[in-house]
Scaffold this motif. Structure first.
Motif, PDB file in Angstrom:
ATOM      1  N   GLY A 107      15.469  10.090  20.856  1.00 47.54           N
ATOM      2  CA  GLY A 107      14.035   9.859  21.069  1.00 47.54           C
ATOM      3  C   GLY A 107      13.697   8.393  21.018  1.00 47.54           C
ATOM      4  O   GLY A 107      14.285   7.572  21.740  1.00 47.54           O
ATOM      5  N   SER A 108      12.770   8.005  20.140  1.00 49.39           N
ATOM      6  CA  SER A 108      12.382   6.601  19.983  1.00 49.39           C
ATOM      7  C   SER A 108      13.031   5.950  18.769  1.00 49.39           C
ATOM      8  O   SER A 108      12.733   4.807  18.447  1.00 49.39           O
ATOM      9  CB  SER A 108      10.852   6.491  19.890  1.00 49.39           C
ATOM     10  OG  SER A 108      10.236   6.973  21.067  1.00 49.39           O
ATOM     11  N   GLY A 109      13.889   6.692  18.055  1.00 51.82           N
ATOM     12  CA  GLY A 109      14.657   6.116  16.958  1.00 51.82           C
ATOM     13  C   GLY A 109      14.059   6.284  15.574  1.00 51.82           C
ATOM     14  O   GLY A 109      14.615   5.768  14.599  1.00 51.82           O
ATOM     15  N   ALA A 110      12.955   7.017  15.431  1.00 46.39           N
ATOM     16  CA  ALA A 110      12.303   7.139  14.123  1.00 46.39           C
ATOM     17  C   ALA A 110      13.209   7.828  13.105  1.00 46.39           C
ATOM     18  O   ALA A 110      13.430   7.323  11.999  1.00 46.39           O
ATOM     19  CB  ALA A 110      10.984   7.893  14.260  1.00 46.39           C
ATOM     20  N   LEU A 111      13.738   8.990  13.463  1.00 46.91           N
ATOM     21  CA  LEU A 111      14.614   9.714  12.536  1.00 46.91           C
ATOM     22  C   LEU A 111      15.917   8.955  12.326  1.00 46.91           C
ATOM     23  O   LEU A 111      16.464   8.938  11.220  1.00 46.91           O
ATOM     24  CB  LEU A 111      14.895  11.116  13.069  1.00 46.91           C
ATOM     25  CG  LEU A 111      15.851  11.967  12.222  1.00 46.91           C
ATOM     26  CD1 LEU A 111      15.318  12.145  10.813  1.00 46.91           C
ATOM     27  CD2 LEU A 111      16.098  13.322  12.882  1.00 46.91           C
ATOM     28  N   THR A 112      16.413   8.298  13.361  1.00 46.61           N
ATOM     29  CA  THR A 112      17.670   7.539  13.248  1.00 46.61           C
ATOM     30  C   THR A 112      17.570   6.484  12.159  1.00 46.61           C
ATOM     31  O   THR A 112      18.520   6.263  11.396  1.00 46.61           O
ATOM     32  CB  THR A 112      18.001   6.872  14.590  1.00 46.61           C
ATOM     33  OG1 THR A 112      17.841   7.807  15.654  1.00 46.61           O
ATOM     34  CG2 THR A 112      19.431   6.345  14.595  1.00 46.61           C
ATOM     35  N   ILE A 113      16.429   5.815  12.075  1.00 44.09           N
ATOM     36  CA  ILE A 113      16.239   4.784  11.045  1.00 44.09           C
ATOM     37  C   ILE A 113      16.362   5.394   9.658  1.00 44.09           C
ATOM     38  O   ILE A 113      17.038   4.844   8.772  1.00 44.09           O
ATOM     39  CB  ILE A 113      14.869   4.104  11.228  1.00 44.09           C
ATOM     40  CG1 ILE A 113      14.859   3.286  12.528  1.00 44.09           C
ATOM     41  CG2 ILE A 113      14.551   3.200  10.034  1.00 44.09           C
ATOM     42  CD1 ILE A 113      13.492   2.749  12.900  1.00 44.09           C
ATOM     43  N   SER A 114      15.743   6.551   9.432  1.00 42.17           N
ATOM     44  CA  SER A 114      15.839   7.214   8.127  1.00 42.17           C
ATOM     45  C   SER A 114      17.273   7.631   7.827  1.00 42.17           C
ATOM     46  O   SER A 114      17.750   7.514   6.693  1.00 42.17           O
ATOM     47  CB  SER A 114      14.918   8.435   8.083  1.00 42.17           C
ATOM     48  OG  SER A 114      13.561   8.053   8.125  1.00 42.17           O
ATOM     49  N   LEU A 115      17.986   8.125   8.833  1.00 40.07           N
ATOM     50  CA  LEU A 115      19.371   8.543   8.633  1.00 40.07           C
ATOM     51  C   LEU A 115      20.262   7.350   8.303  1.00 40.07           C
ATOM     52  O   LEU A 115      21.131   7.439   7.419  1.00 40.07           O
ATOM     53  CB  LEU A 115      19.891   9.256   9.886  1.00 40.07           C
ATOM     54  CG  LEU A 115      19.221  10.590  10.227  1.00 40.07           C
ATOM     55  CD1 LEU A 115      19.738  11.121  11.559  1.00 40.07           C
ATOM     56  CD2 LEU A 115      19.450  11.615   9.120  1.00 40.07           C
ATOM     57  N   LEU A 116      20.056   6.221   8.987  1.00 37.21           N
ATOM     58  CA  LEU A 116      20.860   5.031   8.721  1.00 37.21           C
ATOM     59  C   LEU A 116      20.607   4.504   7.316  1.00 37.21           C
ATOM     60  O   LEU A 116      21.531   4.037   6.637  1.00 37.21           O
ATOM     61  CB  LEU A 116      20.562   3.954   9.760  1.00 37.21           C
ATOM     62  CG  LEU A 116      21.116   4.225  11.163  1.00 37.21           C
ATOM     63  CD1 LEU A 116      20.545   3.236  12.171  1.00 37.21           C
ATOM     64  CD2 LEU A 116      22.639   4.153  11.154  1.00 37.21           C
ATOM     65  N   ARG A 117      19.352   4.554   6.881  1.00 33.93           N
ATOM     66  CA  ARG A 117      19.052   4.133   5.512  1.00 33.93           C
ATOM     67  C   ARG A 117      19.752   5.041   4.499  1.00 33.93           C
ATOM     68  O   ARG A 117      20.182   4.587   3.442  1.00 33.93           O
ATOM     69  CB  ARG A 117      17.556   4.167   5.270  1.00 33.93           C
ATOM     70  CG  ARG A 117      16.813   2.987   5.876  1.00 33.93           C
ATOM     71  CD  ARG A 117      15.358   3.029   5.464  1.00 33.93           C
ATOM     72  NE  ARG A 117      14.736   1.724   5.588  1.00 33.93           N
ATOM     73  CZ  ARG A 117      13.533   1.424   5.120  1.00 33.93           C
ATOM     74  NH1 ARG A 117      12.840   2.346   4.477  1.00 33.93           N
ATOM     75  NH2 ARG A 117      13.026   0.226   5.271  1.00 33.93           N
ATOM     76  N   ALA A 118      19.867   6.325   4.822  1.00 34.15           N
ATOM     77  CA  ALA A 118      20.460   7.273   3.874  1.00 34.15           C
ATOM     78  C   ALA A 118      21.980   7.137   3.809  1.00 34.15           C
ATOM     79  O   ALA A 118      22.562   7.207   2.721  1.00 34.15           O
ATOM     80  CB  ALA A 118      20.078   8.701   4.248  1.00 34.15           C
ATOM     81  N   VAL A 119      22.645   6.952   4.944  1.00 33.91           N
ATOM     82  CA  VAL A 119      24.112   6.882   4.939  1.00 33.91           C
ATOM     83  C   VAL A 119      24.614   5.511   4.504  1.00 33.91           C
ATOM     84  O   VAL A 119      25.744   5.371   4.037  1.00 33.91           O
ATOM     85  CB  VAL A 119      24.706   7.242   6.317  1.00 33.91           C
ATOM     86  CG1 VAL A 119      24.253   8.622   6.757  1.00 33.91           C
ATOM     87  CG2 VAL A 119      24.387   6.189   7.378  1.00 33.91           C
ATOM     88  N   GLY A 120      23.784   4.446   4.671  1.00 32.35           N
ATOM     89  CA  GLY A 120      24.196   3.105   4.287  1.00 32.35           C
ATOM     90  C   GLY A 120      25.175   2.494   5.269  1.00 32.35           C
ATOM     91  O   GLY A 120      25.572   3.114   6.262  1.00 32.35           O
ATOM     92  N   ASP A 121      25.615   1.281   4.976  1.00 30.90           N
ATOM     93  CA  ASP A 121      26.503   0.550   5.875  1.00 30.90           C
ATOM     94  C   ASP A 121      27.868   1.207   6.013  1.00 30.90           C
ATOM     95  O   ASP A 121      28.566   1.002   7.001  1.00 30.90           O
ATOM     96  CB  ASP A 121      26.691  -0.889   5.375  1.00 30.90           C
ATOM     97  CG  ASP A 121      25.431  -1.725   5.544  1.00 30.90           C
ATOM     98  OD1 ASP A 121      24.384  -1.150   5.909  1.00 30.90           O
ATOM     99  OD2 ASP A 121      25.479  -2.938   5.298  1.00 30.90           O
ATOM    100  N   GLU A 122      28.290   1.985   4.999  1.00 30.29           N
ATOM    101  CA  GLU A 122      29.623   2.587   5.026  1.00 30.29           C
ATOM    102  C   GLU A 122      29.626   3.982   5.655  1.00 30.29           C
ATOM    103  O   GLU A 122      30.693   4.581   5.796  1.00 30.29           O
ATOM    104  CB  GLU A 122      30.177   2.675   3.595  1.00 30.29           C
ATOM    105  CG  GLU A 122      30.264   1.334   2.877  1.00 30.29           C
ATOM    106  CD  GLU A 122      31.122   0.341   3.646  1.00 30.29           C
ATOM    107  OE1 GLU A 122      32.176   0.751   4.169  1.00 30.29           O
ATOM    108  OE2 GLU A 122      30.738  -0.836   3.718  1.00 30.29           O
ATOM    109  N   GLY A 123      28.456   4.507   6.017  1.00 32.05           N
ATOM    110  CA  GLY A 123      28.399   5.815   6.656  1.00 32.05           C
ATOM    111  C   GLY A 123      28.526   5.701   8.160  1.00 32.05           C
ATOM    112  O   GLY A 123      28.943   4.666   8.704  1.00 32.05           O
TER     113      GLY A 123
END
Length: 359
Positions: A128-144
Protein backbone atom coordinates in the motif's frame (compact mmCIF):
# COMPACT_ATOMS: atom_id res chain seq x y z
CA UNK A 1 33.97 7.99 32.03
CA UNK A 2 32.47 5.42 34.40
CA UNK A 3 32.61 1.64 33.89
CA UNK A 4 28.88 1.62 33.17
CA UNK A 5 29.25 4.29 30.51
CA UNK A 6 32.13 2.42 28.86
CA UNK A 7 29.93 -0.66 28.48
CA UNK A 8 27.38 1.45 26.59
CA UNK A 9 29.47 3.62 24.22
CA UNK A 10 26.38 4.76 22.32
CA UNK A 11 23.65 5.22 24.94
CA UNK A 12 21.28 7.13 22.68
CA UNK A 13 21.24 4.35 20.06
CA UNK A 14 22.26 6.62 17.18
CA UNK A 15 23.25 3.64 15.05
CA UNK A 16 19.77 2.13 15.22
CA UNK A 17 17.94 3.09 12.06
CA UNK A 18 15.39 5.80 12.75
CA UNK A 19 16.43 6.47 16.36
CA UNK A 20 18.72 9.47 15.96
CA UNK A 21 16.26 11.45 13.85
CA UNK A 22 13.66 11.23 16.62
CA UNK A 23 15.89 13.11 19.10
CA UNK A 24 17.71 16.40 19.43
CA UNK A 25 17.02 19.80 17.89
CA UNK A 26 15.01 20.31 14.73
CA UNK A 27 17.07 20.00 11.54
CA UNK A 28 16.58 21.13 7.97
CA UNK A 29 14.76 18.38 6.07
CA UNK A 30 12.69 17.19 9.03
CA UNK A 31 8.91 17.03 9.26
CA UNK A 32 7.49 19.21 12.03
CA UNK A 33 3.94 19.37 13.35
CA UNK A 34 2.69 22.85 14.17
CA UNK A 35 -0.33 23.59 16.36
CA UNK A 36 -1.69 27.14 16.50
CA UNK A 37 -3.63 28.81 19.29
CA UNK A 38 -6.94 27.39 18.02
CA UNK A 39 -5.67 23.81 18.05
CA UNK A 40 -5.34 23.54 14.27
CA UNK A 41 -2.57 21.12 13.25
CA UNK A 42 -0.30 21.57 10.23
CA UNK A 43 2.68 19.45 9.20
CA UNK A 44 5.54 21.12 7.32
CA UNK A 45 8.99 20.13 6.09
CA UNK A 46 11.76 22.41 7.34
CA UNK A 47 14.12 23.82 4.71
CA UNK A 48 16.88 26.41 4.97
CA UNK A 49 15.39 29.79 4.14
CA UNK A 50 11.85 28.35 3.99
CA UNK A 51 8.64 30.01 5.15
CA UNK A 52 5.22 28.77 6.22
CA UNK A 53 2.55 31.08 4.78
CA UNK A 54 -1.04 31.39 5.99
CA UNK A 55 -3.66 34.12 5.79
CA UNK A 56 -2.63 34.98 9.36
CA UNK A 57 1.03 35.68 8.67
CA UNK A 58 4.37 34.07 7.81
CA UNK A 59 6.49 31.78 9.97
CA UNK A 60 10.18 31.55 9.04
CA UNK A 61 11.62 28.03 9.24
CA UNK A 62 14.82 29.48 10.70
CA UNK A 63 12.91 30.13 13.93
CA UNK A 64 12.60 26.34 14.36
CA UNK A 65 15.80 24.91 12.87
CA UNK A 66 18.21 24.23 15.74
CA UNK A 67 15.50 24.54 18.42
CA UNK A 68 14.39 21.66 20.69
CA UNK A 69 11.02 19.95 20.42
CA UNK A 70 8.23 21.65 22.32
CA UNK A 71 9.38 25.10 21.22
CA UNK A 72 6.72 27.81 20.86
CA UNK A 73 7.41 30.46 18.21
CA UNK A 74 5.47 33.41 16.76
CA UNK A 75 4.89 34.35 13.14
CA UNK A 76 4.94 37.85 11.65
CA UNK A 77 1.43 38.54 13.00
CA UNK A 78 2.19 37.36 16.52
CA UNK A 79 0.32 34.05 16.10
CA UNK A 80 1.98 31.43 18.29
CA UNK A 81 2.78 27.90 17.14
CA UNK A 82 3.77 24.89 19.21
CA UNK A 83 6.27 22.69 17.33
CA UNK A 84 6.76 18.95 17.83
CA UNK A 85 7.91 16.05 15.68
CA UNK A 86 4.93 14.07 14.36
CA UNK A 87 4.34 10.80 16.17
CA UNK A 88 3.93 7.67 14.08
CA UNK A 89 0.14 7.97 14.24
CA UNK A 90 0.37 11.55 12.94
CA UNK A 91 2.87 10.71 10.22
CA UNK A 92 0.90 7.86 8.62
CA UNK A 93 -2.26 9.97 8.42
CA UNK A 94 -0.50 12.93 6.78
CA UNK A 95 2.00 11.19 4.48
CA UNK A 96 1.50 10.94 0.69
CA UNK A 97 -0.65 7.97 -0.22
CA UNK A 98 -1.81 6.07 -3.25
CA UNK A 99 -3.69 3.28 -1.51
CA UNK A 100 -5.67 3.61 1.71
CA UNK A 101 -3.48 3.24 4.79
CA UNK A 102 -3.85 0.81 7.68
CA UNK A 103 -4.99 3.04 10.55
CA UNK A 104 -2.79 3.24 13.67
CA UNK A 105 -5.46 1.54 15.77
CA UNK A 106 -5.28 -1.49 13.46
CA UNK A 107 -1.51 -1.56 12.92
CA UNK A 108 -1.00 -1.54 16.69
CA UNK A 109 -3.35 -4.49 17.03
CA UNK A 110 -1.63 -6.35 14.20
CA UNK A 111 1.84 -5.96 15.72
CA UNK A 112 0.56 -7.16 19.11
CA UNK A 113 -1.79 -9.93 17.96
CA UNK A 114 0.79 -11.33 15.56
CA UNK A 115 3.45 -11.12 18.29
CA UNK A 116 5.93 -9.44 15.92
CA UNK A 117 9.15 -9.64 17.92
CA UNK A 118 12.65 -8.16 17.44
CA UNK A 119 14.52 -10.22 14.85
CA UNK A 120 11.34 -11.79 13.42
CA UNK A 121 11.04 -12.70 9.74
CA UNK A 122 7.79 -11.15 8.50
CA UNK A 123 6.09 -11.28 5.12
CA UNK A 124 3.59 -8.57 4.18
CA UNK A 125 1.28 -8.11 1.20
CA UNK A 126 0.40 -5.62 -0.13
CA UNK A 127 2.51 -2.73 0.94
CA UNK A 128 0.00 0.00 0.00
CA UNK A 129 1.43 3.36 1.10
CA UNK A 130 3.79 1.83 3.69
CA UNK A 131 1.92 2.65 6.92
CA UNK A 132 1.85 -0.89 8.30
CA UNK A 133 5.36 -1.58 6.97
CA UNK A 134 6.75 1.20 9.17
CA UNK A 135 5.18 -0.37 12.28
CA UNK A 136 6.50 -3.81 11.32
CA UNK A 137 10.03 -2.49 10.75
CA UNK A 138 9.98 -0.77 14.13
CA UNK A 139 8.91 -4.05 15.74
CA UNK A 140 11.46 -6.37 14.09
CA UNK A 141 14.37 -3.89 14.46
CA UNK A 142 17.51 -3.71 12.35
CA UNK A 143 18.25 -7.43 12.84
CA UNK A 144 14.83 -8.64 11.65
CA UNK A 145 13.46 -8.93 8.15
CA UNK A 146 10.27 -7.56 6.61
CA UNK A 147 9.61 -8.78 3.07
CA UNK A 148 6.86 -6.75 1.42
CA UNK A 149 5.08 -7.80 -1.76
CA UNK A 150 3.24 -5.25 -3.92
CA UNK A 151 1.69 -5.79 -7.34
CA UNK A 152 1.59 -2.11 -8.35
CA UNK A 153 4.87 -0.33 -8.93
CA UNK A 154 3.28 3.09 -8.29
CA UNK A 155 2.23 2.03 -4.77
CA UNK A 156 5.65 0.53 -4.13
CA UNK A 157 7.42 3.81 -4.97
CA UNK A 158 5.11 5.82 -2.71
CA UNK A 159 5.71 3.35 0.12
CA UNK A 160 9.47 3.49 -0.42
CA UNK A 161 9.45 7.28 -0.13
CA UNK A 162 7.33 7.25 3.02
CA UNK A 163 9.48 4.61 4.71
CA UNK A 164 12.72 6.44 3.88
CA UNK A 165 11.18 9.66 5.18
CA UNK A 166 10.33 8.02 8.52
CA UNK A 167 13.72 6.32 8.96
CA UNK A 168 15.96 8.92 7.32
CA UNK A 169 16.95 6.54 4.53
CA UNK A 170 16.60 2.88 3.45
CA UNK A 171 15.91 0.47 6.31
CA UNK A 172 18.36 -2.45 6.53
CA UNK A 173 15.60 -4.93 7.46
CA UNK A 174 13.28 -4.14 4.54
CA UNK A 175 13.00 -6.02 1.26
CA UNK A 176 10.44 -5.05 -1.38
CA UNK A 177 9.35 -7.35 -4.20
CA UNK A 178 7.06 -6.44 -7.08
CA UNK A 179 4.61 -9.17 -7.95
CA UNK A 180 1.76 -11.35 -6.70
CA UNK A 181 2.52 -12.99 -3.35
CA UNK A 182 0.62 -16.14 -4.33
CA UNK A 183 2.98 -16.63 -7.28
CA UNK A 184 6.26 -15.20 -5.92
CA UNK A 185 6.43 -16.16 -2.24
CA UNK A 186 7.53 -19.78 -2.65
CA UNK A 187 10.35 -18.73 -4.98
CA UNK A 188 11.65 -15.99 -2.65
CA UNK A 189 11.29 -17.54 0.81
CA UNK A 190 12.34 -21.00 1.99
CA UNK A 191 9.61 -23.38 3.21
CA UNK A 192 8.98 -22.98 6.94
CA UNK A 193 11.31 -19.95 7.21
CA UNK A 194 8.79 -17.18 7.94
CA UNK A 195 7.58 -16.33 11.44
CA UNK A 196 4.65 -14.04 10.64
CA UNK A 197 2.52 -13.23 7.57
CA UNK A 198 0.28 -10.15 7.26
CA UNK A 199 -2.13 -10.03 4.33
CA UNK A 200 -3.77 -6.70 3.49
CA UNK A 201 -5.40 -7.43 0.15
CA UNK A 202 -8.69 -7.92 -1.59
CA UNK A 203 -8.64 -11.75 -1.77
CA UNK A 204 -6.28 -13.16 0.90
CA UNK A 205 -7.79 -16.65 0.56
CA UNK A 206 -5.99 -16.95 -2.79
CA UNK A 207 -2.63 -16.80 -0.95
CA UNK A 208 -3.25 -19.32 1.85
CA UNK A 209 -1.45 -22.20 0.13
CA UNK A 210 1.68 -20.09 -0.40
CA UNK A 211 1.45 -18.83 3.18
CA UNK A 212 1.11 -22.35 4.62
CA UNK A 213 4.17 -23.47 2.65
CA UNK A 214 6.51 -20.75 3.93
CA UNK A 215 5.11 -20.20 7.44
CA UNK A 216 6.90 -22.04 10.24
CA UNK A 217 4.83 -24.30 12.54
CA UNK A 218 3.31 -22.06 15.21
CA UNK A 219 3.71 -19.02 12.97
CA UNK A 220 0.92 -16.45 12.83
CA UNK A 221 -1.05 -15.26 9.81
CA UNK A 222 -3.29 -12.18 10.07
CA UNK A 223 -5.58 -10.96 7.31
CA UNK A 224 -6.89 -7.39 7.22
CA UNK A 225 -10.15 -7.19 5.27
CA UNK A 226 -12.74 -4.47 4.91
CA UNK A 227 -16.08 -6.26 4.48
CA UNK A 228 -18.16 -9.01 6.07
CA UNK A 229 -18.20 -11.14 2.86
CA UNK A 230 -14.39 -11.07 2.75
CA UNK A 231 -14.19 -12.00 6.42
CA UNK A 232 -16.53 -14.95 5.90
CA UNK A 233 -14.73 -16.29 2.88
CA UNK A 234 -11.21 -16.12 4.32
CA UNK A 235 -12.38 -17.83 7.54
CA UNK A 236 -13.93 -20.72 5.60
CA UNK A 237 -10.84 -20.95 3.39
CA UNK A 238 -8.62 -21.29 6.48
CA UNK A 239 -10.85 -24.04 7.83
CA UNK A 240 -10.95 -25.87 4.51
CA UNK A 241 -7.18 -25.71 4.11
CA UNK A 242 -6.65 -27.78 7.25
CA UNK A 243 -3.15 -26.48 8.05
CA UNK A 244 -4.31 -23.61 10.28
CA UNK A 245 -5.85 -23.36 13.73
CA UNK A 246 -9.45 -22.24 14.17
CA UNK A 247 -9.49 -18.60 12.96
CA UNK A 248 -10.31 -15.74 15.33
CA UNK A 249 -11.92 -12.54 14.03
CA UNK A 250 -12.22 -9.08 15.56
CA UNK A 251 -12.45 -5.39 14.83
CA UNK A 252 -11.08 -2.45 16.81
CA UNK A 253 -12.91 0.77 17.57
CA UNK A 254 -11.32 3.77 19.27
CA UNK A 255 -13.44 6.61 20.62
CA UNK A 256 -11.87 9.80 21.90
CA UNK A 257 -13.17 11.73 24.90
CA UNK A 258 -13.53 15.44 25.60
CA UNK A 259 -12.10 16.13 29.07
CA UNK A 260 -12.23 19.70 30.37
CA UNK A 261 -12.96 20.23 34.04
CA UNK A 262 -16.32 18.64 34.79
CA UNK A 263 -17.28 18.63 31.10
CA UNK A 264 -16.35 15.01 30.38
CA UNK A 265 -18.08 13.27 27.49
CA UNK A 266 -17.36 11.12 24.44
CA UNK A 267 -16.34 12.92 21.26
CA UNK A 268 -19.17 13.44 18.81
CA UNK A 269 -17.13 11.85 16.03
CA UNK A 270 -14.98 8.74 15.92
CA UNK A 271 -13.16 6.50 13.46
CA UNK A 272 -15.31 3.42 13.89
CA UNK A 273 -15.06 0.60 11.35
CA UNK A 274 -11.89 0.51 9.26
CA UNK A 275 -11.44 -3.22 8.80
CA UNK A 276 -11.62 -6.69 10.30
CA UNK A 277 -8.66 -8.69 11.55
CA UNK A 278 -8.74 -12.47 11.26
CA UNK A 279 -5.92 -14.44 12.83
CA UNK A 280 -4.78 -18.05 12.74
CA UNK A 281 -1.63 -20.10 13.35
CA UNK A 282 0.20 -22.72 11.31
CA UNK A 283 -0.19 -26.30 12.49
CA UNK A 284 2.53 -28.88 11.98
CA UNK A 285 1.87 -30.97 8.88
CA UNK A 286 -0.51 -33.82 9.60
CA UNK A 287 -1.92 -32.37 12.82
CA UNK A 288 -5.72 -32.17 12.99
CA UNK A 289 -7.42 -28.82 13.47
CA UNK A 290 -9.21 -28.81 16.81
CA UNK A 291 -12.30 -26.63 16.90
CA UNK A 292 -15.59 -26.54 18.80
CA UNK A 293 -18.46 -28.28 17.05
CA UNK A 294 -20.80 -25.89 15.32
CA UNK A 295 -24.31 -26.15 14.02
CA UNK A 296 -24.53 -26.83 10.35
CA UNK A 297 -24.49 -23.58 8.43
CA UNK A 298 -24.05 -22.52 4.85
CA UNK A 299 -20.34 -22.56 4.03
CA UNK A 300 -20.46 -23.34 0.30
CA UNK A 301 -20.52 -20.43 -2.12
CA UNK A 302 -22.63 -20.13 -5.24
CA UNK A 303 -21.53 -18.27 -8.35
CA UNK A 304 -23.69 -15.37 -7.22
CA UNK A 305 -21.84 -15.34 -3.88
CA UNK A 306 -18.48 -15.32 -5.62
CA UNK A 307 -19.44 -12.24 -7.63
CA UNK A 308 -19.88 -10.37 -4.35
CA UNK A 309 -16.10 -10.31 -3.93
CA UNK A 310 -15.21 -8.45 -7.09
CA UNK A 311 -13.30 -5.17 -6.59
CA UNK A 312 -16.26 -3.12 -7.81
CA UNK A 313 -18.75 -4.89 -5.55
CA UNK A 314 -16.49 -4.36 -2.54
CA UNK A 315 -16.28 -0.65 -3.23
CA UNK A 316 -12.58 -0.53 -4.04
CA UNK A 317 -11.73 3.01 -5.07
CA UNK A 318 -9.96 3.54 -8.36
CA UNK A 319 -6.97 5.83 -7.82
CA UNK A 320 -6.20 8.02 -10.82
CA UNK A 321 -2.78 7.86 -12.45
CA UNK A 322 -2.43 11.60 -11.90
CA UNK A 323 -2.95 11.24 -8.15
CA UNK A 324 -0.47 8.37 -7.99
CA UNK A 325 2.17 10.37 -9.82
CA UNK A 326 1.66 13.34 -7.50
CA UNK A 327 1.82 11.14 -4.39
CA UNK A 328 4.96 9.48 -5.73
CA UNK A 329 6.66 12.84 -6.29
CA UNK A 330 5.64 14.06 -2.83
CA UNK A 331 6.93 10.89 -1.15
CA UNK A 332 10.25 11.05 -3.03
CA UNK A 333 10.68 14.72 -2.13
CA UNK A 334 10.02 14.10 1.57
CA UNK A 335 12.45 11.17 1.53
CA UNK A 336 15.12 13.39 0.00
CA UNK A 337 14.64 16.01 2.72
CA UNK A 338 14.75 13.32 5.42
CA UNK A 339 17.98 11.92 3.96
CA UNK A 340 19.50 15.40 4.15
CA UNK A 341 18.60 15.64 7.84
CA UNK A 342 20.05 12.16 8.42
CA UNK A 343 23.33 13.16 6.76
CA UNK A 344 23.54 16.10 9.16
CA UNK A 345 23.10 13.69 12.07
CA UNK A 346 25.80 11.37 10.70
CA UNK A 347 28.24 14.24 10.14
CA UNK A 348 27.70 15.50 13.68
CA UNK A 349 28.22 12.00 15.07
CA UNK A 350 31.51 11.66 13.18
CA UNK A 351 32.63 15.07 14.40
CA UNK A 352 31.79 14.15 17.99
CA UNK A 353 33.65 10.84 17.64
CA UNK A 354 36.71 12.67 16.29
CA UNK A 355 36.58 15.13 19.17
CA UNK A 356 36.47 12.26 21.69
CA UNK A 357 39.53 10.65 20.09
CA UNK A 358 41.42 13.95 20.13
CA UNK A 359 40.63 14.42 23.82
Amino acid sequence: MSEQQESHPNPIGATVRGAANRRGPFRSGERVQLMDETGKMTTITLVDGGEHHTHRGVLAHELLIGQPEGTVVSNTSGIQYQALRPLLKDFVLSMPRGAAVVYPKDSGQIVTMADVFPGARVVEAGVGSGALTISLLRAVGDEGHVHSFERREEFAEIARGNIETMFGGPHPAWELSLGDLAEELAAREEPGSVDRVILDMLAPWECLNAVATTLAPGGVVICYVATVPQLSRVAEAMRADGRFTEPEASETMVRGWHVEGLAVRPDHRMVAHTGFLIQSRRLVDGAPRLAPKRRASKSEYTEEDLQAWTPVALGERVVSDRKLRRAGRDAASLAEHAARAQREIDEQARADEGQVRDD
